[in-house]
Write a protein that holds these residues in place. Structure first.
Motif, PDB file in Angstrom:
ATOM      1  N   HIS A  63       4.181   7.228  -9.525  1.00  0.00           N
ATOM      2  CA  HIS A  63       4.018   8.462 -10.291  1.00  0.00           C
ATOM      3  C   HIS A  63       2.842   8.369 -11.262  1.00  0.00           C
ATOM      4  N   THR A  64       2.483   7.150 -11.649  1.00  0.00           N
ATOM      5  CA  THR A  64       1.361   6.935 -12.566  1.00  0.00           C
ATOM      6  C   THR A  64       0.409   5.905 -11.968  1.00  0.00           C
ATOM      7  N   GLN A  65      -0.831   5.970 -12.375  1.00  0.00           N
ATOM      8  CA  GLN A  65      -1.836   5.044 -11.874  1.00  0.00           C
ATOM      9  C   GLN A  65      -1.674   3.675 -12.536  1.00  0.00           C
ATOM     10  N   LEU A  66      -1.559   2.628 -11.699  1.00  0.00           N
ATOM     11  CA  LEU A  66      -1.451   1.279 -12.229  1.00  0.00           C
ATOM     12  C   LEU A  66      -2.841   0.672 -12.402  1.00  0.00           C
ATOM     13  N   THR A  67      -3.045  -0.072 -13.478  1.00  0.00           N
ATOM     14  CA  THR A  67      -4.318  -0.741 -13.738  1.00  0.00           C
ATOM     15  C   THR A  67      -4.073  -2.241 -13.790  1.00  0.00           C
ATOM     16  N   GLY A  90       7.338  11.209  -7.272  1.00  0.00           N
ATOM     17  CA  GLY A  90       7.297  12.352  -8.184  1.00  0.00           C
ATOM     18  C   GLY A  90       8.138  12.180  -9.427  1.00  0.00           C
ATOM     19  N   GLY A  91       8.545  10.952  -9.718  1.00  0.00           N
ATOM     20  CA  GLY A  91       9.307  10.697 -10.941  1.00  0.00           C
ATOM     21  C   GLY A  91      10.807  10.789 -10.792  1.00  0.00           C
ATOM     22  N   ILE A  92      11.323  10.910  -9.553  1.00  0.00           N
ATOM     23  CA  ILE A  92      12.777  11.023  -9.368  1.00  0.00           C
ATOM     24  C   ILE A  92      13.418   9.695  -8.962  1.00  0.00           C
ATOM     25  N   PRO A  97       0.815  -1.230   0.000  1.00  0.00           N
ATOM     26  CA  PRO A  97       0.000   0.000   0.000  1.00  0.00           C
ATOM     27  C   PRO A  97       0.847   1.278   0.000  1.00  0.00           C
ATOM     28  N   GLN A  98       1.925   1.285   0.794  1.00  0.00           N
ATOM     29  CA  GLN A  98       2.800   2.467   0.821  1.00  0.00           C
ATOM     30  C   GLN A  98       3.505   2.669  -0.519  1.00  0.00           C
ATOM     31  N   LEU A  99       3.923   1.564  -1.144  1.00  0.00           N
ATOM     32  CA  LEU A  99       4.582   1.670  -2.444  1.00  0.00           C
ATOM     33  C   LEU A  99       3.640   2.228  -3.506  1.00  0.00           C
ATOM     34  N   LEU A 100       2.420   1.711  -3.526  1.00  0.00           N
ATOM     35  CA  LEU A 100       1.456   2.181  -4.521  1.00  0.00           C
ATOM     36  C   LEU A 100       1.122   3.652  -4.322  1.00  0.00           C
ATOM     37  N   CYS A 135       7.401  -5.694 -11.898  1.00  0.00           N
ATOM     38  CA  CYS A 135       8.714  -6.178 -12.336  1.00  0.00           C
ATOM     39  C   CYS A 135       9.352  -5.221 -13.340  1.00  0.00           C
ATOM     40  N   ASP A 136       8.540  -4.378 -13.974  1.00  0.00           N
ATOM     41  CA  ASP A 136       9.073  -3.302 -14.798  1.00  0.00           C
ATOM     42  C   ASP A 136       9.345  -2.110 -13.887  1.00  0.00           C
ATOM     43  N   SER A 137      10.207  -1.227 -14.337  1.00  0.00           N
ATOM     44  CA  SER A 137      10.527  -0.053 -13.519  1.00  0.00           C
ATOM     45  C   SER A 137       9.318   0.869 -13.424  1.00  0.00           C
ATOM     46  N   ILE A 138       8.876   1.121 -12.198  1.00  0.00           N
ATOM     47  CA  ILE A 138       7.737   2.004 -11.943  1.00  0.00           C
ATOM     48  C   ILE A 138       8.256   3.308 -11.337  1.00  0.00           C
ATOM     49  N   LEU A 139       7.923   4.426 -11.956  1.00  0.00           N
ATOM     50  CA  LEU A 139       8.339   5.722 -11.418  1.00  0.00           C
ATOM     51  C   LEU A 139       7.616   6.003 -10.104  1.00  0.00           C
ATOM     52  N   ILE A 140       8.383   6.435  -9.100  1.00  0.00           N
ATOM     53  CA  ILE A 140       7.814   6.780  -7.795  1.00  0.00           C
ATOM     54  C   ILE A 140       8.389   8.115  -7.326  1.00  0.00           C
TER      55      ILE A 140
END
Length: 279
Positions: free
Chosen positions: A61-65, A84-86, A54-57, A77-82
């Protein structure tokens, strides 16, 4: 084993598979329709997801579906921006362990706000909107920090500075920099160079800087003089060191700085620091 599992209820099979690994669960899917249903269940893939999900989600930076926890696992498993994108976050497909990538914006870089020394720019091969390029400087200082609370427990991690070297680079391969991994008062240091030199240039610079190089290396407790290695994405990586994540929450400081040689240098492009499991 598959025959024995088929004698169990779907919930029981899911519970058993949740104690294995993502590749193991995938291998059982073709066995039968009931096995496939059990292997794809949220009971199984929920176990492979991190406990702080929950904290990670909330940091993405973008909404996951996603329609299932299995689908969510492979998205992560793919790189997810967190943040604010930094920074980015990802899961290892085999172990489910967590990795992070701190962009240059998430690092502390000496004089990074001085346009005479550094310039913020874009790079088409970077996963981040910005990278930082060194114009010229004599004292290099790069530092990143991460909490072990964000990482997978009981895991040895490696920290890697991800860089490129421009055609206009100078002074990066002659004098070693000091790398350091610190947790509380414990610190492990090493030495590294910031560009892979061709043989001819290396011989020339070695002769010119030999005495100075030896003096610099003696200031470090232990040093291998690591060189950057090429990655599949076209960038270079320099290992800063490794550390073990136990049960206690600690802040890990990862740094690279020149060993007080004050060698003028330029042309270094920094994408960031990647922290990933070594095993």
């Amino acid at each position: 084993m598959t025959t024995s599992l088929n004698m169990l209820s779907e919930d029981c099979i899911s519970t058993v598979l949740s104690l294995t690994s993502p590749p193991d669960a995938c291998r059982f899917m073709p066995a039968s329709s009931s096995m496939r249903s059990a292997a794809e269940s949220d009971i199984v893939w929920g176990r492979f997801l991190p406990s702080d999900l929950p904290q990670l989600l909330s940091r993405t930076h973008t909404q996951l579906t996603f329609s299932s926890k299995k689908e969510l696992f492979f998205q992560l498993c793919d790189s997810i921006l967190i943040d604010g994108g930094i920074s980015t976050f990802s899961l290892n497909k085999v172990s489910g362990k967590k990795s992070y990538f701190l962009s240059s914006r998430a690092l502390t870089i000496g004089l990074s706000d001085e346009p005479n020394h550094w310039i913020w720019t874009t790079n088409s091969t970077s996963r981040f909107p910005e990278v930082i390029e060194l114009k010229t400087i004599s004292n290099l200082e790069i530092e990143g920090r991460i909490s072990t609370q964000d990482l997978s427990p009981n895991t040895t991690y490696g920290a890697y500075l991800i860089i490129k070297v421009s055609d206009r680079a100078f002074g990066l391969g002659s004098i070693p920099s000091e790398t350091s991994i610190s947790k509380h008062e414990n610190s492990v240091t090493n030495t590294a160079y910031l560009c892979p030199l061709d043989d001819q240039k290396q011989q020339l610079e070695s002769l010119f800087f030999m005495n100075r190089r030896r003096m610099m290396e003696k200031r470090v407790v232990e040093g291998e003089g690591r060189r950057p290695t090429k990655r599949g994405d076209g960038w270079l990586e320099v290992e800063l060191g490794e550390f073990f994540v136990g049960g206690k929450s600690e802040t890990v400081k990862m740094s690279l700085m020149e060993v007080k040689g004050h060698q003028l240098k330029g042309g270094l492009i920094i994408e960031g620091i990647e922290i990933r499991p070594k095993c």
